[in-house]
Design a protein around this motif. Structure first.
Motif, short mmCIF file in Angstrom:
data_model
loop_
_atom_site.label_atom_id
_atom_site.label_comp_id
_atom_site.label_asym_id
_atom_site.label_seq_id
_atom_site.Cartn_x
_atom_site.Cartn_y
_atom_site.Cartn_z
N ALA A 79 0.84 -1.20 0.00
CA ALA A 79 0.00 0.00 0.00
C ALA A 79 0.87 1.25 0.00
O ALA A 79 1.72 1.42 0.88
N VAL A 80 0.68 2.09 -1.00
CA VAL A 80 1.41 3.36 -1.10
C VAL A 80 0.47 4.45 -1.63
O VAL A 80 -0.62 4.15 -2.15
N LEU A 81 0.88 5.68 -1.48
CA LEU A 81 0.15 6.81 -2.05
C LEU A 81 0.89 7.27 -3.31
O LEU A 81 2.09 7.57 -3.25
N ARG A 82 0.19 7.31 -4.42
CA ARG A 82 0.76 7.74 -5.70
C ARG A 82 0.37 9.20 -5.93
O ARG A 82 -0.82 9.53 -5.96
N LEU A 95 5.08 19.06 -8.72
CA LEU A 95 5.63 17.79 -8.24
C LEU A 95 6.96 18.04 -7.52
O LEU A 95 7.23 17.44 -6.47
N THR A 96 7.76 18.93 -8.06
CA THR A 96 9.01 19.31 -7.40
C THR A 96 8.73 19.96 -6.05
O THR A 96 9.40 19.70 -5.05
N ARG A 97 7.73 20.81 -6.03
CA ARG A 97 7.35 21.50 -4.79
C ARG A 97 6.87 20.50 -3.74
O ARG A 97 7.20 20.60 -2.56
N ALA A 98 6.09 19.50 -4.17
CA ALA A 98 5.61 18.48 -3.24
C ALA A 98 6.77 17.67 -2.68
O ALA A 98 6.82 17.37 -1.49
N ALA A 99 7.74 17.31 -3.55
CA ALA A 99 8.90 16.55 -3.10
C ALA A 99 9.70 17.35 -2.08
O ALA A 99 10.23 16.79 -1.11
N TYR A 100 9.79 18.67 -2.27
CA TYR A 100 10.51 19.52 -1.32
C TYR A 100 9.86 19.48 0.06
O TYR A 100 10.53 19.30 1.08
N HIS A 101 8.53 19.63 0.11
CA HIS A 101 7.84 19.65 1.40
C HIS A 101 7.86 18.28 2.07
O HIS A 101 7.97 18.20 3.31
N LYS A 117 5.89 8.55 -4.80
CA LYS A 117 5.22 7.54 -3.97
C LYS A 117 5.70 7.70 -2.53
O LYS A 117 6.89 7.90 -2.28
N ILE A 118 4.76 7.60 -1.60
CA ILE A 118 5.08 7.59 -0.18
C ILE A 118 4.22 6.53 0.49
O ILE A 118 3.23 6.07 -0.07
N GLU A 119 4.60 6.15 1.70
CA GLU A 119 3.78 5.21 2.47
C GLU A 119 2.52 5.93 2.95
O GLU A 119 2.51 7.15 3.10
N PRO A 120 1.44 5.19 3.17
CA PRO A 120 0.17 5.83 3.55
C PRO A 120 0.29 6.72 4.78
O PRO A 120 0.87 6.32 5.79
N ASP A 121 -0.24 7.94 4.65
CA ASP A 121 -0.24 8.90 5.75
C ASP A 121 -1.34 9.91 5.44
O ASP A 121 -1.19 10.74 4.53
N HIS A 122 -2.44 9.88 6.20
CA HIS A 122 -3.59 10.72 5.87
C HIS A 122 -3.29 12.21 6.08
O HIS A 122 -3.85 13.06 5.39
N VAL A 123 -2.40 12.53 7.03
CA VAL A 123 -2.06 13.93 7.26
C VAL A 123 -1.30 14.49 6.06
O VAL A 123 -1.59 15.59 5.56
N LEU A 124 -0.34 13.72 5.56
CA LEU A 124 0.42 14.16 4.39
C LEU A 124 -0.46 14.18 3.14
O LEU A 124 -0.32 15.05 2.29
N ALA A 125 -1.37 13.22 3.06
CA ALA A 125 -2.28 13.19 1.91
C ALA A 125 -3.14 14.45 1.87
O ALA A 125 -3.33 15.07 0.81
N ASP A 126 -3.64 14.90 3.04
CA ASP A 126 -4.44 16.13 3.09
C ASP A 126 -3.60 17.35 2.73
O ASP A 126 -4.06 18.25 2.03
N MET A 127 -2.35 17.38 3.19
CA MET A 127 -1.46 18.49 2.87
C MET A 127 -1.23 18.56 1.36
O MET A 127 -1.27 19.65 0.76
N LEU A 128 -1.00 17.41 0.74
CA LEU A 128 -0.73 17.38 -0.69
C LEU A 128 -1.95 17.78 -1.51
O LEU A 128 -1.84 18.49 -2.51
N ARG A 129 -3.12 17.34 -1.07
CA ARG A 129 -4.35 17.72 -1.78
C ARG A 129 -4.60 19.23 -1.66
O ARG A 129 -5.12 19.85 -2.59
N ALA A 130 -4.24 19.81 -0.51
CA ALA A 130 -4.38 21.25 -0.35
C ALA A 130 -3.44 22.01 -1.28
O ALA A 130 -3.68 23.17 -1.61
N MET A 131 -2.37 21.32 -1.74
CA MET A 131 -1.43 21.91 -2.70
C MET A 131 -1.87 21.61 -4.13
O MET A 131 -1.10 21.80 -5.06
N HIS A 132 -3.11 21.12 -4.28
CA HIS A 132 -3.69 20.80 -5.59
C HIS A 132 -2.99 19.62 -6.27
O HIS A 132 -2.95 19.54 -7.50
#
Length: 224
Positions: A79-82, A95-101, A117-132
């Motif tokens: 299980a990973v987040l793509r 994508l570069t900006r997301a990798a930086y954060h 790809k990262i391991e599942p993390d709902h907090v990081l997933a919400d942060m990334l979605r807020a970054m569109h």
């Protein structure tokens, strides 16, 4: 239990046919980042893996067992987040900006040209979605980027580079011999100054005497 204490990154140095005949060992990232673990290969053999501290096992690596047999490692789907950039509201730079954060949070990241790809993390997933960013949960092999000095001499993409440049193979140009003037010299030389005819006087320029230094006194017309 059979002990495996040698690792050949990506099977380098082995004939392809030997790698294809080897048994396989399918492991997730949590296990492959450990240097000591027990596992069962595709032939049903119990293996005890004992590698140098800090060694990371990558999919495609080959373990050498104590009996000389080979075991090819496969990265297990997990299980990973793509993460991809939003094609409608963003740009590839996102994508570069997301990798930086994510890197600032020391999160293991698999870097690909068009996704992360990262391991599942709902907090990081919400942060990334807020970054569109577009974040999707999938089951895929996970090969996070290694540190600058980590792994076994190669990056997660299997590019090992040797920068040991010896000087034995470099031919250095010999120093040019100094030029010696002689009868066979082909260089053009300025003609020597002509000597004056015998008995002719030579005018010698007279150098002006240096001016006496100014001494300040009662008759000095300088303003003080």
């Amino acid at each position: 239990m059979i002990t495996c204490s040698k690792l050949m990154p990506q099977g380098r140095g082995l004939a392809r046919v030997l790698i294809q005949r080897a048994s396989t060992l399918t492991l997730d990232w949590d296990t492959r980042q450990k240097s000591r673990f027990d596992a069962t290969d595709s032939a049903g053999r119990q293996l005890g893996v004992f590698l140098p501290r800090g060694t990371v096992v990558r999919g495609g690596d080959v373990l050498v067992a104590e009996d000389g047999s080979l075991v090819r490692v496969q990265a297990a789907p997990q299980a990973v987040l793509r993460i991809t950039a939003c094609t409608e509201h963003g740009s590839p730079f996102d994508l570069t900006r997301a990798a930086y954060h994510l890197g600032n949070r020391h999160v293991p990241i698999e870097l690909q040209p068009d996704h992360l790809k990262i391991e599942p993390d709902h907090v990081l997933a919400d942060m990334l979605r807020a970054m569109h960013m577009t974040v999707v949960a999938v089951s895929e092999a996970f090969e996070p980027e290694s540190g600058a000095y980590g792994d076994h001499g190669a990056s997660s993409h299997g590019h090992g580079h040797s920068h040991d440049h010896g000087h034995a193979g470099h031919a250095h140009a010999a120093q040019a011999e100094p030029h010696v003037h002689g009868p066979d010299c082909q260089h053009e030389h300025a003609a020597p100054a002509a000597k004056p005819p015998a008995g002719q006087r030579i005018a010698i320029p007279v150098l002006a005497a240096p001016a006496a230094p100014h001494v300040h006194g009662p008759g000095c017309n300088h303003g003080h």
